[in-house]
Design an enzyme around this catalytic site. Structure first.
Site, PDB file in Angstrom:
ATOM      1  N   TYR A  76       9.108 -25.941 -31.912  1.00  0.00           N
ATOM      2  CA  TYR A  76      10.075 -26.529 -31.022  1.00  0.00           C
ATOM      3  C   TYR A  76      11.259 -27.175 -31.741  1.00  0.00           C
ATOM      4  CZ  TYR A  76      11.041 -31.151 -28.875  1.00  0.00           C
ATOM      5  OH  TYR A  76      11.604 -32.303 -28.461  1.00  0.00           O
TER       6      TYR A  76
ATOM      7  N   TYR B 195       3.336 -32.378 -23.376  1.00  0.00           N
ATOM      8  CA  TYR B 195       2.833 -33.729 -23.065  1.00  0.00           C
ATOM      9  C   TYR B 195       1.520 -33.767 -22.286  1.00  0.00           C
ATOM     10  CZ  TYR B 195       7.337 -36.106 -24.270  1.00  0.00           C
ATOM     11  OH  TYR B 195       8.457 -36.592 -24.892  1.00  0.00           O
TER      12      TYR B 195
ATOM     13  N   HIS C 276      12.836 -41.080 -23.137  1.00  0.00           N
ATOM     14  CA  HIS C 276      13.322 -39.992 -24.005  1.00  0.00           C
ATOM     15  C   HIS C 276      14.838 -40.026 -24.001  1.00  0.00           C
ATOM     16  CE1 HIS C 276      13.901 -35.970 -25.703  1.00  0.00           C
ATOM     17  NE2 HIS C 276      12.599 -35.919 -25.962  1.00  0.00           N
ATOM     18  N   GLY C 277      15.459 -39.581 -25.064  1.00  0.00           N
ATOM     19  CA  GLY C 277      16.919 -39.433 -25.087  1.00  0.00           C
ATOM     20  C   GLY C 277      17.347 -38.473 -23.979  1.00  0.00           C
ATOM     21  N   ASP C 278      18.486 -38.745 -23.353  1.00  0.00           N
ATOM     22  CA  ASP C 278      18.842 -37.926 -22.186  1.00  0.00           C
ATOM     23  C   ASP C 278      19.314 -36.515 -22.554  1.00  0.00           C
ATOM     24  OD1 ASP C 278      21.307 -38.465 -23.222  1.00  0.00           O
ATOM     25  OD2 ASP C 278      22.108 -39.496 -21.448  1.00  0.00           O
TER      26      ASP C 278
ATOM     27  N   THR D 157      21.969 -41.188 -28.622  1.00  0.00           N
ATOM     28  CA  THR D 157      22.874 -41.773 -29.614  1.00  0.00           C
ATOM     29  C   THR D 157      23.323 -40.687 -30.578  1.00  0.00           C
ATOM     30  OG1 THR D 157      21.487 -43.741 -29.518  1.00  0.00           O
ATOM     31  CG2 THR D 157      23.060 -43.624 -31.353  1.00  0.00           C
TER      32      THR D 157
ATOM     33  N   ASP E 201      17.846   4.001 -47.062  1.00  0.00           N
ATOM     34  CA  ASP E 201      16.847   3.033 -47.538  1.00  0.00           C
ATOM     35  C   ASP E 201      16.024   3.649 -48.669  1.00  0.00           C
ATOM     36  OD1 ASP E 201      15.020   0.941 -47.696  1.00  0.00           O
ATOM     37  OD2 ASP E 201      13.917   1.537 -45.886  1.00  0.00           O
TER      38      ASP E 201
HETATM   39  C1  SPV Z   1      11.853  -2.583 -43.979  1.00  0.00           C
HETATM   40  O1  SPV Z   1      12.133  -3.295 -43.011  1.00  0.00           O
HETATM   41  O2  SPV Z   1      12.702  -2.213 -44.783  1.00  0.00           O
HETATM   42  C2  SPV Z   1      10.473  -2.165 -44.221  1.00  0.00           C
HETATM   43  C3  SPV Z   1       9.542  -2.069 -43.083  1.00  0.00           C
HETATM   44  O3  SPV Z   1      10.150  -1.866 -45.332  1.00  0.00           O
HETATM   45  S1  SPV Z   1       9.526  -0.428 -42.564  1.00  0.00           S
HETATM   46  O4  SPV Z   1      10.905  -0.050 -42.259  1.00  0.00           O
HETATM   47  O5  SPV Z   1       8.673  -0.361 -41.396  1.00  0.00           O
HETATM   48  O6  SPV Z   1       9.015   0.387 -43.636  1.00  0.00           O
HETATM   49 MG    MG Z   2      11.732  -1.643 -46.672  1.00  0.00          MG
END
Ligand code: SPV
Ligand code: MG
Length: 431
Positions: free
Chosen positions: A43, A75, A89-91, A122, A204
């Protein structure tokens, strides 16, 4: 004598809190609640002092009769226990996600005639400075780095969201939602190789070099405080990986996850559709051991990612690797799958947990996205990473906007979908 209750979740007492205590004393016997770590991290900002230290701090306030732990941000527990006549509590809780808490407290008090008293919040230069100092402390490498280990102890499941820029970092840092009477936020950030590469328009395949990846981390770190898990791909050559570990530690990154592949790495979600080679258990164990030897702090984690299910090498192979990588020093195991059905992930987690009760398990439910965090936690998962969803939501939205502006030769048609500039500005902190 009436009973007055107020809940604190602060690490530093300032004039705003003293004002609440003064107002409380006017009305009766003062009981202060210290929001527990477990409730607080869902939170508010992560605490910079322990739960016990917060209790001691609140006890030291003159006029406070009693300090209790409040374990529920809504709570219910303390109101059942104390039955206060007044809750102060603060408003500021009249607005935003916290207003759901206020409403819930009003309902609970309404059952027996208790009352909420909103105290004008405050906020001045001194309070602002204290806020900034606490934030700065959370962002410091030595505090940020150890936070992932702390979170694993504090919460059944650490929720991690992908970030690849200052802006996405801010979204992960600041997004808090109220849903079905509970507030929630992400605990940490994943600097994904896929999303970092995609943001740069590159594949990648470990093409974006470490210097550039570190630059991304730095952009995120400059504007956030939450801990970072770095996607280290294969870790590269062991001789290089040891330097990466040192750099990440120094920057304040909490963990690196490296995957047991070698040669030209492709994204796991391609699975066996592309040529990918798994490293042998011996090769990868040696890399983990070298990384652990290079590491200087006790905080940093090296997590071994097992690609056996992705590469269709079977469950036994995945489990054998998990055992070996833990033995080599891995601080956690990430098991990956690209199946839609979470069954193989669940099976791995159950079998691994049956023989290893403590080593953290990490999963990335991109494909098996029907299973909830709670269900994964029941099978022993400690960290859930949402690895690419911010990128995948932003990309089609941007593409659609570009197409529509070309289509209509003006920007009016897309305007309803755009965030007003004013709102973007509120996301970004100004000093
Ligand atoms: C990435 O987020 O680059 C990962 C996870 O390696 S995955 O894409 O699922 O391989
Ligand atoms: Mg990766």
């Amino acid at each position: 004598m009436k009973t007055v209750y107020t809940c604190f979740c602060t690490d530093i007492l300032h004039e705003g809190h003293m004002n609440i205590i003064r107002e409380a004393r006017k009305r009766g016997k003062v009981i202060v609640g210290a929001l527990s770590d477990k409730a607080l991290i869902r939170y508010n900002k992560f605490p910079t002092i322990s739960q016990e230290e917060r209790v001691r701090l609140y006890r030291s306030i003159e006029g406070v009769e009693q300090v209790v732990i409040q374990d529920d941000a809504m709570y219910d527990d303390v109101i059942t226990l104390i039955h206060p006549d007044y809750v102060l509590h603060g408003d500021n809780w009249r607005e935003g996600p916290e207003s759901a808490i206020r409403q819930h407290v009003a309902d609970l008090l309404g059952e027996y005639g208790g009352e909420i008293v909103d105290i004008p919040y405050t906020y001045n230069e001194t309070v602002k400075k204290i806020d900034l100092q606490l934030r700065e402390k959370l962002a410091m490498p030595e505090y940020r780095r150890k936070r992932l280990r702390q979170l694993i102890e504090m919460t059944p499941v650490v929720k991690v969201m992908e970030a690849h820029s200052g802006l996405t970092g801010l979204i992960v840092e600041k997004t808090v939602v109220e849903h079905e009477g509970r507030l929630d936020q992400f605990d940490a950030m994943w600097v994904s190789s896929l999303c970092d590469s995609t943001a740069k328009g590159k594949p990648d395949i470990e093409l974006v070099d470490m210097t550039s990846r570190f630059r991304t981390i730095d952009d995120i770190m400059e504007v956030t405080t939450k801990p970072i898990i770095f996607d280290g791909d294969t870790g590269g050559l062991t001789e290089h990986f040891v330097y990466t570990v040192r750099s990440l530690e120094r920057m304040g990154v909490s963990a690196v996850i490296i995957e047991d592949k070698k040669g030209l790495k492709k994204n796991s979600l391609f699975g066996t559709e592309v040529q990918q080679t798994q490293a042998t258990i011996e090769e990868f164990s040696a890399k983990i051991a070298a990384g652990k030897k290079a590491q200087l702090t006790d905080d940093f984690m090296i997590i071994a990612r097992i690609e056996s299910l992705i590469l269709e090498k079977g469950m036994e192979d995945a489990l054998e690797r998990a055992r070996a990588f833990v033995k080599a020093g891995a601080d956690g195991i990430m098991i990956h799958s690209r199946k839609k059905d979470p069954a193989e992930i669940v099976q791995f987690c159950d079998r691994f947990r049956a023989e290893n009760k403590t080593t953290p398990i990490v999963v990335v439910p991109s494909s098996f996205n029907t299973i909830t965090e709670e269900e994964l936690a029941q099978h022993g998962v400690n960290i859930v990473i949402y690895a690419n969803q911010l990128t995948r939501s932003a990309f089609p939205a941007m593409q659609q906007t570009a197409e529509d502006i070309l289509r209509y030769h003006r920007a009016k048609e897309v305007d309803d979908r755009l965030m007003p500039i004013k709102q973007i500005i509120t996301l970004i902190d100004e000093l």
